[in-house]
Design an enzyme around this catalytic site. Structure first.
Site, PDB file in Angstrom:
ATOM      1  CD  GLU A 190      -0.737  71.834  50.095  1.00  0.00           C
ATOM      2  OE1 GLU A 190      -0.333  72.244  51.203  1.00  0.00           O
ATOM      3  OE2 GLU A 190      -1.042  72.598  49.171  1.00  0.00           O
ATOM      4  CD  GLU A 270      -5.146  73.611  48.570  1.00  0.00           C
ATOM      5  OE1 GLU A 270      -4.185  74.396  48.650  1.00  0.00           O
ATOM      6  OE2 GLU A 270      -5.519  72.895  49.519  1.00  0.00           O
TER       7      GLU A 270
END
Ligand code: NAG
Ligand code: NAG
Ligand code: NAG
Ligand code: NAG
Length: 667
Positions: A190, A270
């Site tokens: 991320e 995710e």
């Protein structure tokens, strides 16, 4: 190229014959491939279209004896793959010192995944977030206080490269192309959510990963679906995947992936099955129906999905991280995550809902789901006070204190986790209450103040002053507790300890003795069970050690410990650090105790560091189940479970208590 590839297999065959290798060859390594297909918008495994249904598990949050059980349950849920983070700080405790044994044996964990027929999506960082201490980065990076983490800062890159040169050679032979089960490897994590947006850093990582893993492995990134996240987190040469939970519109979310990857497989790296808990906030939960529905929508679109988490586990010892949103928010010891496999590894209703969805898209493995692990209520354990923490400094800090005119941070004295005592003397008589205080946000993260006796607690974003009285020369001690470094966002350079001066009526106190405590080494070596109790000077308030023992009735099953009336602290059983308890703040009320830490046929040593105060009278709010040894202790806690084979909530369903401890106005 063309002629070379035609010749190579013959040449290999000739080599093998020459060396008398039996001809029962496994599929030729050249046949093993895992690739992107930009025409058909899918992965290709050995040339055939492929998509994965995967789940996250963190080996560092699961006791090694339970690895196989958890992975088997994941396999039996119908998953084709597991997604695994490698926490750098778990393996390199000091610069150049590596630990890959016991629970840190990542290769043994990967061996098990292969044995059970699971593919692996590996996420080796170097930054992982994961709500893990400092997002997986070693706190020793902060020994250079101005280091710019997750950037092209040469000091940071040098540490990253040394680590990758140790880790990635262990990974390379396990890549799918080399006969292993690792199909893809994530670079960073991320990164688009980080303020630095440093493409030079991502490019450097791409170069290092390619150099150490080869040109064939599929490398990818994962980011949120916001334009700025995808802008800063993606890089040519790294396949861009996204992450989002059941609350998102699947069509819109994958639309965001299509901005950056117009072709290729849709991947949610995710998909949130639940969420984490913070101390002092409500227990998070996500409905099974919503999780299952969102999963089905994605699978219908042909997407590859990883469920984060499939099994969350536990933040043992000091490994929980923290978030920063308006204020510092430490993560609970439990990382149950409301995941399909509970903290104790038991299948939940959510697991079966997910499994039903999976069965519509690919066959489930034959056979039943393994049953929940057996639990046992060992009963009450009577605890005796052993010593006040301040009376044990000789054992807990054998090298003695560091002298400094003004306070030093944990990083400045090379203390990674846990606790440090800051000691000085009152410079003058204080006959009337004076204000002892620190600048805002400089108590990182909690300070337990003792002036002859326990005075109260200072907190990072809470109360930062106390009123005190005393005489010149009185010893003032502040026990500083690190509650876990921030794992996400701009503030991951999260220094610990007393970051500013402690002042008395605005005048900075000086001439400190600073004691870095190594409690865990002492406890692992049997202290304080083998030592005589010290007569208590300070009563039941303030930081102190309590001990007790119990014997098991011939079994070592999992259990949960409850702390009726206790405040906040740390629990060890047989030297194993089970993490922080904090029932006063909640929401977590019990600590998970894996049966693998218990002994059969000899006493189990229980050690408690209670920081604020033990209960004044024994509180038996737990039923006296089981056969646990009971004795006439000052204080007790109980090890309980309601029923065997029932899914055990890691949490009592009581409203969270957020007010915390009220420090006394006067000390
Ligand atoms: C999801 O978003 C798409 C495109 O904006 C829209 O057409 C669709 O109705 C949305 N679905 C739901 C369930 O809201
Ligand atoms: C956190 O980071 C932001 C952005 O860099 C900064 O403005 C803020 O002061 C930081 N807060 C703390 C507590 O360090
Ligand atoms: C502590 O106080 C001293 C003396 O006023 C000052 O020199 C020093 O910078 C202060 N330290 C911090 C971290 O503020
Ligand atoms: C438990 O404490 C006893 C001393 O009371 C010691 O002899 C024994 O080694 C300890 N056991 C463990 C596992 O720490």
């Amino acid at each position: 190229m063309a002629s070379g590839s035609a010749v190579a297999p013959l040449f290999l065959l000739w080599l093998l014959l020459l060396h008398n290798v039996p001809l029962a060859l496994p599929a030729s390594p050249l046949a093993r491939s895992f690739e992107l297909d930009y025409e058909e918008d899918c992965f290709r495994k050995d040339g055939a279209p492929f998509r994965y249904i995967s789940g996250s598990i963190h080996y560092a949050r699961v006791p090694r004896p339970a690895w196989r059980d958890r992975l088997l349950k994941m396999y039996m849920s119908g998953l084709s793959a597991v997604q695994v983070y490698v926490p750098w700080n778990y393996h390199e405790p000091r610069p150049g010192v590596y630990d890959f044994v016991g629970n840190r044996d990542v290769e043994a964990f990967l061996d098990l995944t292969a044995e059970l027929g699971l593919l692996v999506i590996l996420r080796p960082g170097p930054y992982i977030c994961a709500e893990w201490e400092m997002g997986g980065l070693p706190s020793w990076l902060l020994w250079k206080p101005d280091i710019v983490l997750r950037s092209s800062d040469p000091a940071y890159l040098a540490a990253v490269d040394s680590w990758l040169h140790v880790l990635l050679p262990k990974i390379k032979p396990r890549l799918y192309q080399h006969g292993g089960n690792i199909i893809s490897v994530q670079v960073e994590n991320e990164y688009g959510s980080y303020y630095a947006c440093d493409y030079g850093y991502l490019r450097h990582l791409l170069g290092s990963f390619r150099a150490l893993l080869g040109s064939e492995v599929l490398l990818f990134t994962t980011d949120g679906t916001q334009p700025e996240e995808l802008h800063c987190g993606t890089l040519q040469g790294l396949y861009a995947t996204i992450d989002f939970g059941p609350g998102s519109n699947v069509t819109e979310a994958f639309g965001a992936q299509r901005w950056v990857e117009p072709k290729g497989p849709l991947v949610n790296s995710e998909y949130y099955t639940g969420w984490l808990d913070y101390w002092g906030e409500a227990h998070a939960s996500t409905s099974s129906v919503r999780v299952a529905r969102g999963l089905e929508n994605m699978l219908q679109m042909g997407a590859s999905v990883n469920m984060y988490m499939f099994h969350g586990g536990t933040n043992f010892a000091y490994w929980s991280g923290a978030d920063f949103k308006d204020q510092y928010k430490p993560v609970t010891t439990s990382y149950d995550y409301d995941a399909p496999l509970s903290e104790a590894g038991d299948p939940t209703e959510k697991l079966f809902a997910i499994r039903t969805v999976i069965s519509k898209f690919q066959p489930l493995p034959a056979g039943p789901m393994p049953s929940p692990t057996p639990k046992y209520a060992y009963g009450r354990v009577a605890l005796q006070k052993h010593a006040d923490l301040l009376d044990a400094l000789g054992v807990l800090c054998p090298s003695g204190p560091i002298q400094s005119q003004f306070p030093l941070t944990f990083e400045a004295i090379k203390q990674a986790h846990g606790f440090v005592v800051y000691r000085t003397q009152l410079p003058r008589d204080v006959p009337d209450p004076a204000t002892l205080g620190a600048p805002p946000h400089s108590i990182c993260d909690r300070g337990y103040v003792m002036l002859q006796k326990y005075c109260g607690t200072l907190e990072r974003d809470g109360q930062t002053t106390l009123r005190v009285m005393g005489r010149a020369g009185d010893t003032l001690d502040v026990l500083l507790e690190n509650m876990g470094r921030i794992s996400f966002g701009a503030n991951i350079s999260d220094f610990k300890g007393l970051l500013g001066n402690l002042s008395l009526d605005s005048s900075p106190l000086s001439n400190w003795l600073i004691y870095p405590l190594d409690i865990d080494t002492a406890v692992q070596q049997g202290w304080p069970h083998a030592a005589l109790p010290k007569p208590s000077r300070r009563g039941r308030a303030g930081p102190a050690f309590y001990t007790g023992t119990f014997e098991t009735p011939g079994i070592a099953w999992d259990t949960f410990v409850k702390f009726p009336g206790w405040s906040k602290g740390q629990l060890w059983i047989n030297g194993f650090n089970l993490g922080r308890y904090w029932p006063r703040r909640g929401p977590q009320q019990t600590l998970f105790v894996p049966g693998s830490v218990l002994h059969i046929g000899r006493p189990n040593n229980v050690t408690v560091l209670e920081l604020e105060g033990a209960p004044s009278t024994p509180l038996f709010s737990c039923p006296p189940l089981g056969q646990g040894k009971r004795g006439p202790g000052l204080n007790s806690f109980c090890m309980l479970i309601p029923h065997l084979s029932q899914t055990i909530p890691g949490f009592m369903l009581t409203p969270p208590h957020t007010s915390g401890v009220k420090a006394p106005l006067y000390c």
